[in-house]
Design an enzyme around this catalytic site. Structure first.
Site, PDB file in Angstrom:
ATOM      1  NE  ARG A 169     -16.985   9.028  79.459  1.00 20.57           N
ATOM      2  CZ  ARG A 169     -16.434   9.817  78.516  1.00 20.57           C
ATOM      3  NH1 ARG A 169     -15.974  11.017  78.850  1.00 20.57           N
ATOM      4  NH2 ARG A 169     -16.338   9.406  77.273  1.00 20.57           N
ATOM      5  CG  ASP A 454     -16.134  11.195  72.220  1.00 16.46           C
ATOM      6  OD1 ASP A 454     -16.152  12.337  71.702  1.00 16.46           O
ATOM      7  OD2 ASP A 454     -15.653  10.969  73.345  1.00 16.46           O
TER       8      ASP A 454
END
Length: 545
Positions: A169, A454
């Site tokens: 990603r 996150d």
């Protein structure tokens, strides 16, 4: 061959430290490729970011999003499908995620999951060290030479014979990489991550029977998906590999993208593998985009479950859209981190994870995300029971979902019984400050209160606090006599900060005053107690790392 060009290097400046190890990744040829990506696509990237601002202005003025009239023909044409999906991406029932950190990558690849998404974005603090070392780690993992020695534990880590399929990603379109300037401007963080990964690994992955596979974050429109597709086409031509070799899975983690699901699939149809329901960022996006226009703000984060109207609606549309067009639909994250100290906590959490995965499997998803290896079996058992011998359930077209009716709930933020509580306010301050401190310290995946958090965590926390402060209908416990004032929020912040400080005092060698906590608190304060809302805390804080 075109990938040996070096002309653009005259206008290229590497600001970050380049060690001998980094030189293996930051070669003149690789940098030349990055320069061409920047020169071809950066201007358009900035135009699309400005379009985001314009759409925000429209919402602020009461112009609510809807399906696009100019792309109606794409939605109504039932003949088109995405290109065939490679064999190693057919079974995606369990996907594990984590940053491009060496030991975590080895553990994730060995976890028994079908897919491992290694992350340069939200679970990775984008320090220069992390950005380049992460590329080295990917390079080694792909060639199966990655190892790690944990000196503290006296333990060595290496790959098993069978490992998960690797997806990477890159950073979203809004993020820059400040340590690489081209023509005096920072390159897109996403193009930096994508470009280096492609340049060094695409042919190697193909030779090993796989391919360069990506997750694309934070997309807000089909035009942003089109830009990625154009970058894919250019990169494949440049590296002389067949068109369609790249496969991408889009994270549906912005509320604006929910109105363009089929258009996003269409723009990337030659490179499309699926769409993932990125739940935490989606909550952040919903709060952010409609922060100025909703009558009643959303309640505590813990009350925003996947079954509330606006969350349920986007997942229903996601599954229907993907399966109609032949793509995979991947469910959201289970972020629980098992504890070694309380088996009862683990037992209760595992049961919640199991029920969450059962909901996704019953809704038609082809797989789901977990954050810890111990959750792989929990999730896999659920999808095994649902699929049997099949690799997925893409044949479930969800014809029961009425698109127009379901779409009405995309902006239905009413949550029955939802309340803003003192505990929720304090949790937002506490978790937000803890996470920002971790991010500033170079660690983007932080275990906080048995959850792997996150950047989306801190984004939800500070955005909710900002909205609660600025919305006159935000009251404590649903009681109109208890308005949420700046004085009250500052009191909560100070008390939660003190609790973090007291906890740190239990560790005699921890220098709190010189840690990242004071700066994290300062940032949290600046983001919450400001009249002008800031779109991303990571762009505000990037200059500090």
């Amino acid at each position: 061959m075109s990938n040996t060009k070096s002309e653009p290097l005259a206008n290229l400046e590497v600001k970050g430290k380049v060690t001998p190890e980094f030189e293996k990744i930051l070669t003149p040829e690789a940098l030349s490729f990055l320069a061409e990506l920047h020169q071809k696509f950066d201007a358009r990237r900035h135009e699309l970011l400005e379009k985001r601002n314009k759409r925000q202005e429209d919402i602020n003025n009461g112009i609510m999003p809807t399906f696009l009239s100019e792309t109606k023909h794409i939605r109504e044409d039932k003949t088109w499908k995405v290109a065939p999906i490679p064999k190693d991406l057919q079974d995606r029932r369990v996907e594990i995620t984590g940053p491009v950190e060496r030991k975590m990558m080895i553990n994730a690849l060995n976890s028994g999951a079908n897919i491992f998404m290694t992350d340069f974005e939200d679970s990775n603090s984008p320090t220069w060290e992390n950005a380049v070392q992460g590329q080295i780690n990917c390079y080694d993992a792909i060639r199966r030479t990655i190892t790690f020695h944990d000196a503290k534990k006296g333990k060595d880590y290496k790959l098993n014979e069978d490992v998960a399929v690797l997806l990477a990603r890159p950073r979203g379109w809004h993020l820059n990489e400040k340590n690489l300037l081209i023509d005096g401007k920072p390159i897109s963080g996403g193009l930096f991550d994508f470009g280096l990964y492609m340049f060094h690994n695409a042919k190697e992955l193909v030779a090993r029977g796989s391919g360069p596979y990506f997750y694309l974050p934070k997309i807000e429109s089909h035009l942003e998906a089109r830009l990625w597709n154009e970058a894919f086409v250019f990169a494949q031509n440049y590296l002389e590999i067949p068109q369609g070799t790249i496969k991408a899975t889009v994270l549906l983690e912005t509320i604006m993208a929910s109105f363009e699901i089929e258009e996003i699939l269409y723009e990337l149809k030659d490179h499309m593998a699926g769409i993932n329901a990125g739940r935490w960022d989606y909550i952040f996006s919903a709060i952010k985009k409609f922060r100025n226009v909703v009558k009643n703000p959303l309640p505590d984060r813990s009350q925003i479950t996947m079954t509330v109207p606006f969350m349920r609606a986007y997942t229903e549309l996601l599954v229907k859209g993907c399966h109609t067009r032949g793509a995979h639909a991947i469910g959201g994250m289970s972020a629980f981190i098992p504890t070694r100290h309380d088996e009862e906590i683990n037992k209760q959490a595992f049961e919640k994870v199991r029920k969450d995965k059962e909901r996704e499997a019953n809704d038609g998803f082809d797989g789901s995300w977990v954050a810890h290896p111990d959750l792989v079996k929990v999730a896999k058992d659920v999808f095994d029971a649902k699929f049997g011998d099949k690799p997925n359930q893409k044949d479930r077209l969800r014809e029961d979902v009425n698109i127009e009716e379901t779409a009405k709930d995309l902006t239905n933020f009413d949550i029955e019984g939802g309340k803003i509580t003192d505990a929720g306010i304090r949790m937002n301050f506490n978790v937000g400050i803890r996470y920002i401190a971790s991010w500033l310290d170079g660690v983007g995946a932080a275990a906080i209160f048995n959850l792997m958090e996150d950047a989306a965590t801190a984004e939800i926390s500070r955005t909710q606090l900002w909205q609660w402060l600025n919305n006159p209908n935000a009251v404590l416990d649903g009681d109109s006599s208890k308005p949420i004032t700046e004085e009250y929020l500052r009191k909560c912040m100070e008390e939660e900060y003190q609790s973090i400080k007291d906890e740190a005092a239990q560790y005699p060698n921890f220098d709190f005053a010189n840690s990242k906590f004071p700066k994290a608190k300062e940032l949290m304060e600046q983001l919450v107690f400001t009249q002008e809302y800031k779109d991303f805390l990571t762009t505000e804080a990037y200059h500090l790392i």
